[in-house]
Design an enzyme around this catalytic site. Structure first.
Site, short mmCIF file in Angstrom:
data_model
loop_
_atom_site.label_atom_id
_atom_site.label_comp_id
_atom_site.label_asym_id
_atom_site.label_seq_id
_atom_site.Cartn_x
_atom_site.Cartn_y
_atom_site.Cartn_z
N SER A 201 48.15 31.84 33.63
CA SER A 201 48.97 32.12 32.46
C SER A 201 48.49 31.03 31.30
O SER A 201 47.16 31.04 30.93
CB SER A 201 50.38 32.11 32.75
OG SER A 201 51.10 32.71 31.83
N ASP A 268 49.11 55.67 43.41
CA ASP A 268 48.69 54.89 44.77
C ASP A 268 47.68 55.52 45.67
O ASP A 268 46.60 54.82 45.98
CB ASP A 268 49.87 54.73 45.69
CG ASP A 268 49.71 54.46 47.10
OD1 ASP A 268 48.94 53.76 47.32
OD2 ASP A 268 50.92 54.47 47.83
N ASP A 271 43.28 55.62 45.18
CA ASP A 271 42.32 54.60 45.77
C ASP A 271 41.76 54.81 47.18
O ASP A 271 41.00 53.98 47.64
CB ASP A 271 42.74 53.05 45.37
CG ASP A 271 44.33 52.95 46.10
OD1 ASP A 271 44.45 53.77 47.19
OD2 ASP A 271 45.01 52.07 45.47
N ASP A 275 49.43 52.98 50.29
CA ASP A 275 50.09 51.76 50.66
C ASP A 275 51.06 51.37 49.66
O ASP A 275 51.42 50.14 49.84
CB ASP A 275 48.98 50.73 51.04
CG ASP A 275 48.36 50.27 49.75
OD1 ASP A 275 48.26 51.35 48.69
OD2 ASP A 275 47.36 49.53 49.95
N VAL A 277 50.22 50.55 46.97
CA VAL A 277 49.65 49.80 45.74
C VAL A 277 48.56 50.67 44.99
O VAL A 277 47.94 51.26 45.36
CB VAL A 277 48.82 48.68 46.63
CG1 VAL A 277 48.17 47.79 45.65
CG2 VAL A 277 49.88 47.70 47.65
N ASP A 441 49.78 43.31 36.05
CA ASP A 441 50.30 42.21 35.18
C ASP A 441 51.18 42.89 33.92
O ASP A 441 50.81 43.74 33.49
CB ASP A 441 49.51 41.39 34.79
CG ASP A 441 49.88 39.81 34.08
OD1 ASP A 441 50.96 39.90 33.28
OD2 ASP A 441 49.41 39.02 34.16
N HIS A 487 52.37 39.07 37.07
CA HIS A 487 52.05 38.32 36.46
C HIS A 487 51.95 37.05 37.01
O HIS A 487 53.11 36.19 37.33
CB HIS A 487 52.73 37.90 35.31
CG HIS A 487 52.26 36.70 34.16
ND1 HIS A 487 51.09 36.84 33.64
CD2 HIS A 487 52.86 35.86 33.61
CE1 HIS A 487 50.63 35.65 32.90
NE2 HIS A 487 51.86 34.96 33.01
CA LIG Z 1 46.93 52.45 47.18
#
Ligand SMILES: [Ca+2]
Ligand SMILES: *[C@@H]1O[C@H](CO)[C@@H](O)[C@H](O)[C@H]1NC(C)=O
Ligand SMILES: *[C@@H]1O[C@H](CO)[C@@H](O)[C@H](O)[C@H]1NC(C)=O
Ligand SMILES: *[C@@H]1O[C@H](CO)[C@@H](O)[C@H](O)[C@H]1NC(C)=O
Ligand SMILES: *[C@@H]1O[C@H](CO)[C@@H](O)[C@H](O)[C@H]1NC(C)=O
Ligand SMILES: *[C@@H]1O[C@H](CO)[C@@H](O)[C@H](O)[C@H]1NC(C)=O
Length: 576
Positions: A201, A268, A271, A275, A277, A441, A487
């Site tokens: 940061s 999600d 990709d 998961d 994410v 972020d 962040h």
């Molecule tokens: Ca994913």
């Protein structure tokens, strides 16, 4: 002259008496004898009488995002110095490893927000890797006094000395003094001292402020989510509020949460690994249409007030067209009223921190809650008044933000902006940079780091293609976007994402052993998969999972890369 030769004699006698235990060296008098610089550090006078030194045993660090858990002993040293001819006082703080754990390393650390240090929060990382670790107070008064407490001096009066200390000078002096102190304290003679930096940061900006100016200060630096392009960065915090005001719609907190949840759920799997994410926010930008969630029901229980947010009532509703328009407006980035691009924005899946509204229980409605980051910057640094909050933003538009950016960019271009893209001195000296940024972020957009990496690539390798320029740059400056991360930290809304907790170990291996990180080592630090190791792809490659999320490849995908790049046609000068 007599003084100089006495200095040399003293240094030599210290070297002969090389101590082997921390008890022998961790004393004020030994530290004083290791702080004899003569004219080596021009303009700096150490106040010998200010030295404190004490041994700390069995110190421990647990659950830190930036270095693994450890227990260690160290010598805790503070002292002050002043600048010749100036009536000032700067305090520095160094933690020194025990002589048997010292590994010929030095580490400078930086701050966060308007603080130039992270208290003692960043110092353990150095000591656990056998490095002397240092922090500075910038001369602002104490280790807990931040720069915005001394700027402006009075309404209308700049404190230029403090500005340049915060901008770059204090971290430079911390390193120069710290390195020489380390060499003398450990009687290193001609032994090579490896010197490093780690910060995130504002700490990331602190790091770049040195890499851009001082080629030989560090052998390697870790810069996380840097708060550089300072004028643009601080003022973009107000864009979410301007979007809300333009649409005259202040989304209930539960609606914003629902929009995030739906974005994460939809993006999600893109990709290749479901998961929770969003490791490919670029694919999310390309293939997810926020309008598809209009009409979806949401509900949230009432929540009491916390230190960070006022109380919220129980909420029930459906995602509205205006709520989606707010989200889209934010994600598109700052634009002026002619539709020209002023600045970039957060990636989809980042929580809408700047857009958070507040509930008024008297009118039973949701209202504007103005971003303090932007208000403080405009008031203190553009208007030069000792104040940090706006009463309202009536009349503020994208044009206002553009003009504020232009004014403060010019005013702080050589202090806070920190986007000088020619890194020739650092590269020539053999320096290595490990730059990372949480892809989700919500305070400093990840695309800000991509832009700077691109600026450096184009300036350093103007004749090479995108791919070849990146290959050349990656020899010494590597950027990693951390899937799902927030962040400078793991992200509660995407708990299975990794965080690069062992960065310093990775950087040391790169600098001292020539092992460049092909992927960045990272660990899941929360949730069901806590402790799991994951690898992060090197920009401009992007992760793609196959075999039901078992195999990760780092692919080159031009269409995805293009979503990260913006043209700021609202300005006539290039924005690095
Ligand atoms: Ca994913
Ligand atoms: C380190 O030194 C400072 C300055 O003397 C002191 O305030 C602090 O308590 C010391 N820390 C420990 C753990 O002894
Ligand atoms: C969003 O997801 C989180 C985590 O699953 C959940 O706790 C929260 O209630 C959800 N919020 C909404 C508005 O659906
Ligand atoms: C919201 O709707 C749910 C489901 O209909 C209901 O159980 C809940 O009591 C409602 N909450 C509020 C605050 O109206
Ligand atoms: C400085 O300006 C701010 C904002 O206008 C005001 O609130 C404050 O009272 C002023 N301070 C002094 C000492 O005049
Ligand atoms: C990589 O991270 C794992 C934990 O995820 C850790 O055990 C290992 O030491 C790290 N390796 C390097 C080279 O830092």
């Amino acid at each position: 002259m007599a003084y100089a030769s006495w200095v040399i004699t003293l240094a030599a006698s210290v070297a002969i008496a090389r101590a082997t235990t921390i008890a022998e060296v961790c004393t004020p008098s030994y530290v004083q004898s290791s702080l004899v610089f003569g004219s080596l550090i021009n303009g700096i006078v150490i106040d010998s009488s200010s030295v404190t030194a004490n041994i700390v045993t069995d110190a421990s660090v647990n659950g830190d995002n930036n270095f693994p858990d450890a227990v260690f002993d160290y010598c805790n040293v503070t002292f002050a110095y002043s600048h010749n001819g100036a009536d000032d006082q700067v305090h520095v703080w160094y933690w020194l490893p025990t002589p048997d754990t010292f590994k010929n390393r030095y580490l400078s650390t930086g701050g966060g927000g308007y603080a130039i240090n992270s208290g003692t929060g960043s110092l353990p990382g150095g000591v656990t890797y056998g490095a002397v670790a240092g922090a500075t107070d910038g001369g602002f008064g104490s280790f807990s006094t931040s720069f915005d407490q001394v700027w402006p001096l009075e309404n209308g009066t700049a404190n230029w000395d403090a500005l340049y200390m915060f901008g770059y000078e204090a971290i430079h002096e911390l390193s120069v003094i710290g390195k020489e102190f380390t060499k003398q304290f450990f009687s290193m003679g001609d032994t090579k001292l490896y010197s490093y930096y780690q910060g995130c940061s504002e700490g990331g900006r602190d790091g770049w402020s040195q890499i851009q100016r001082f080629g030989d200060e560090w052998d390697g630096a870790i810069t996380g989510a840097p708060a550089f392009r300072f004028a643009h960065q601080q003022i973009q915090h107000l864009w979410s509020n301007v979007v809300e005001q333009n649409l005259d719609y202040y989304p209930p907190s539960c609606e914003l949460d629902k929009i995030i949840n739906e974005t994460i759920a939809a993006c999600d799997p893109m990709d290749g690994k479901t998961d929770g994410v969003v490791a490919r926010t670029d694919l999310c930008k390309l293939h997810f249409d926020l309008s598809s969630i209009i009409g979806k029901p949401y509900s949230c229980a009432a929540a009491p007030a916390s230190r960070f947010s006022p109380a919220t009532p129980a909420q029930n509703g459906t995602v509205t067209g205006k709520g989606v328009a707010v989200a889209k407006g934010i994600t598109d980035g700052v634009k002026d009223t002619q539709g020209r691009q002023v600045y970039l924005s957060y990636q989809p899946s980042a929580t809408f921190a700047d857009a958070q509204t507040q509930y008024n229980s008297e009118t039973n409605s949701w209202e504007l809650s103005i971003s303090n980051f932007a208000a403080e910057f405009v008031l203190r640094f553009v208007d030069m008044v000792d104040s940090s909050t706006f009463a309202n933003i009536d009349g503020v538009t994208g044009d206002t933000l553009r003009d504020w950016i232009l004014e403060s960019w010019h005013k702080y271009d050589d202090s806070l902006q920190t986007t000088w893209p020619d890194l020739t001195p650092f590269h020539t000296a053999g320096g290595k940079v490990l730059h990372f940024h949480g892809e989700s972020d919500n305070s400093i957009p990840a695309a800000s780091s991509v832009r700077y990496h691109e600026s450096v690539r184009k300036i350093m390798y103007p004749d090479l293609s995108f791919k070849d320029g990146n290959t050349a740059l990656n020899e010494w400056y590597r950027l990693f976007l951390v899937p799902g991360a927030a962040h400078c930290s793991p992200n509660p809304t995407q708990p299975n994402g990794p965080f690069p907790q062992t960065n310093l170990e990775v950087l040391i291996d790169w600098v001292e052993n020539g092992v460049a990180p092909a992927t960045l080592n990272a660990t899941v630090l929360q949730g069901d998969h806590i402790g799991e190791n994951q690898q992060i792809c090197l920009w401009p490659l992007r992760p793609r999972w196959s075999q039901n999320g078992k195999k990760m490849e780092c692919e080159f995908d031009q269409a995805s890369i293009d979503t990260w790049l913006y043209e700021f046609d609202a300005f006539k000068l290039p924005v690095y």
